[in-house]
Scaffold this motif. Structure first.
Motif, short mmCIF file in Angstrom:
data_model
loop_
_atom_site.label_atom_id
_atom_site.label_comp_id
_atom_site.label_asym_id
_atom_site.label_seq_id
_atom_site.Cartn_x
_atom_site.Cartn_y
_atom_site.Cartn_z
N ARG A 49 6.52 24.99 -30.55
CA ARG A 49 6.50 23.66 -29.93
C ARG A 49 7.92 23.21 -29.64
O ARG A 49 8.81 23.35 -30.47
N HIS A 58 2.95 25.42 -25.55
CA HIS A 58 3.36 25.93 -26.87
C HIS A 58 2.45 27.05 -27.37
O HIS A 58 2.89 27.93 -28.10
N GLU A 89 -4.97 25.21 -28.05
CA GLU A 89 -5.00 23.78 -27.77
C GLU A 89 -5.69 23.47 -26.45
O GLU A 89 -5.52 22.39 -25.89
N ASP A 106 -7.41 24.63 -37.33
CA ASP A 106 -6.42 23.74 -36.71
C ASP A 106 -7.04 22.38 -36.42
O ASP A 106 -6.45 21.33 -36.71
#
Ligand SMILES: [Fe+2]
Ligand SMILES: [Fe+2]
Length: 146
Positions: A49, A58, A89, A106
């Motif tokens: 990140r 990232h 993500e 996560d």
């Protein structure tokens, strides 16, 4: 991890990695996911990140890091870890046991930034169950497995 640029007060630093690891190991104990990959995911997935806020690259940067990581992984497992990092993500789910455990682990720690885990974005049954627990109860459960 020396790679991390955002400092010790970041919401994406080591205490987050540690909880992701605990959740991932717990999920793996129930699903047979690859524990070593889950652990590697926990410490690598946010290591690249560059911004505390939105940083959609990232995950891809973490995948690139895994590609060149000096760690004994056969090509298939390295590929799985790269995919887990690359897409972590992007809001997807996975039917792959190990990748699903990584992404669920996560997402189970989203409460650290005030976000409630979206059950529709969980990949595993146990992940959904844990998401329904209060954060402290969830952490306690996860800490019960070594
Ligand atoms: Fe991330
Ligand atoms: Fe994360």
């Amino acid at each position: 991890m020396a790679e991390f640029r955002l400092g010790r007060h970041s919401a994406h630093f080591a205490d987050h990695w540690e909880r992701v690891e605990r959740y991932g190991v717990y999920l793996a104990a129930h699903s047979g996911a690859d524990v070593e990959l889950v652990r590697l995911f926990a410490i690598i997935h946010d290591s690249q990140r560059r911004y505390e806020g939105p940083d959609p690259e990232h995950g891809p940067r973490a995948a690139h890091f895994v590609q060149h990581l000096d760690w004994p992984l056969d090509p298939q497992r390295r590929q799985a870890l790269m995919l887990a990092c690359h897409d972590h993500e992007f809001g997807k789910t996975s039917s792959d046991t190990t990748i699903g455990a990584c992404w669920d682990a996560d997402r189970l720690d989203l409460d650290r930034v005030g976000i409630t885990t979206d059950l529709d974005r969980m990949s595993t049954e146990m992940g959904r169950k844990l998401a329904l627990c209060r954060p402290l109860d969830r952490q306690q459960k996860a800490n019960s497995v070594s």
